[in-house]
Design a protein around this motif. Sequence first.
Motif, PDB file in Angstrom:
ATOM      1  N   ILE A 167       0.834  -1.191   0.000  1.00  0.00           N
ATOM      2  CA  ILE A 167       0.000   0.000   0.000  1.00  0.00           C
ATOM      3  C   ILE A 167       0.877   1.252   0.000  1.00  0.00           C
ATOM      4  O   ILE A 167       0.489   2.307  -0.501  1.00  0.00           O
ATOM      5  N   ALA A 168       2.089   1.111   0.537  1.00  0.00           N
ATOM      6  CA  ALA A 168       3.032   2.231   0.530  1.00  0.00           C
ATOM      7  C   ALA A 168       3.414   2.618  -0.889  1.00  0.00           C
ATOM      8  O   ALA A 168       3.756   3.769  -1.161  1.00  0.00           O
ATOM      9  N   LEU A 207       0.049  -7.467  -5.578  1.00  0.00           N
ATOM     10  CA  LEU A 207      -0.749  -7.426  -4.359  1.00  0.00           C
ATOM     11  C   LEU A 207      -0.209  -6.298  -3.493  1.00  0.00           C
ATOM     12  O   LEU A 207       0.996  -6.197  -3.280  1.00  0.00           O
ATOM     13  N   ALA A 208      -1.120  -5.449  -3.011  1.00  0.00           N
ATOM     14  CA  ALA A 208      -0.716  -4.302  -2.194  1.00  0.00           C
ATOM     15  C   ALA A 208      -1.256  -4.454  -0.774  1.00  0.00           C
ATOM     16  O   ALA A 208      -2.342  -3.975  -0.462  1.00  0.00           O
ATOM     17  N   PRO A 209      -0.503  -5.136   0.093  1.00  0.00           N
ATOM     18  CA  PRO A 209      -0.948  -5.270   1.479  1.00  0.00           C
ATOM     19  C   PRO A 209      -0.715  -3.967   2.252  1.00  0.00           C
ATOM     20  O   PRO A 209       0.198  -3.196   1.947  1.00  0.00           O
ATOM     21  N   LEU A 265      -5.246  -5.284  -0.405  1.00  0.00           N
ATOM     22  CA  LEU A 265      -5.291  -6.086   0.815  1.00  0.00           C
ATOM     23  C   LEU A 265      -4.978  -5.154   1.981  1.00  0.00           C
ATOM     24  O   LEU A 265      -3.989  -5.310   2.681  1.00  0.00           O
ATOM     25  N   SER A 266      -5.833  -4.141   2.116  1.00  0.00           N
ATOM     26  CA  SER A 266      -5.488  -3.038   3.020  1.00  0.00           C
ATOM     27  C   SER A 266      -6.565  -2.700   4.039  1.00  0.00           C
ATOM     28  O   SER A 266      -6.490  -1.664   4.680  1.00  0.00           O
TER      29      SER A 266
END
Length: 272
Positions: A167-168, A207-209, A265-266
């Motif tokens: 997510i960063a 994928l952006a956790p 995925l946040s």
Amino acid sequence: MSKKRFLRWIYAFNYTFITDLQAIKMNEFNQQAALVTGAASGIGLAIAHKLLAEGAKVALLDCNEKGLQNEFAGYKEQVMLIGVDITDEALVQETVDQVLAHFGKIDILVNCVGITGATNLKSHEVSSENLHKVFEVNFMSCFYTSKAVLPSMMAQNYGRILHIASIAGKEGNAGMLAYSASKAAVIGLTKVQGKEYAEYGITVNALAPAVIQTPLVDALPDVQVKYMTDKIPMKRCGTLDEAADLVAYIVSSKNSFTTGFTFDLSGGRATY
């Protein structure tokens, strides 16, 4: 046939059908070969166990070869355990060639290697040395591995590539210039590769956790973790199981019409 015998037959048929469906589900990746980087800990470890549990043969890469042995030695012929410096392009190519020779193919690539580098620093305080190191691990490793596996995927007209971003990389975390910028680069790489190989039966996604409870997060300063967690509408960290379950779908044959996309995925932090 009597009614009683007929009902028994129906019950037996339904039981067998449900059991077969469960077996198919548990073997989603049967006969498939995967390569997972950063498999000795964190998200990579969880993903590796998930793929193995669902029938895949998996080559597991990490600089921590002892960690791989401790976690996966029991799988025997189902795994290849390879200690490798993922930032060395020649070694990466050599390793991919080794995996192809052993398994005969690579259907899935999941890039989980990642480091944060120095954190809680403003941009003018970041050293060039640290910035380069983070980019080598987080971005260049994704380039090296995908570059190495893509020709074989093109030849078989099938492949699933997933780069673990963050997510960063979408929003930018203050105090984490190197990490945020490198993960933004991973997202850019995903968009390009998704377009370039869309006609080869290959999907390339990211994928952006947000904050997932991993050793990587545990090592961060408390102030940094609080800064990130406070931004999550669900007000909690994600779990490794949640990450592994989503990854299993993204790299499955079911995910056949989504490519160049960054999955969220946040916990609702960033849904774009």
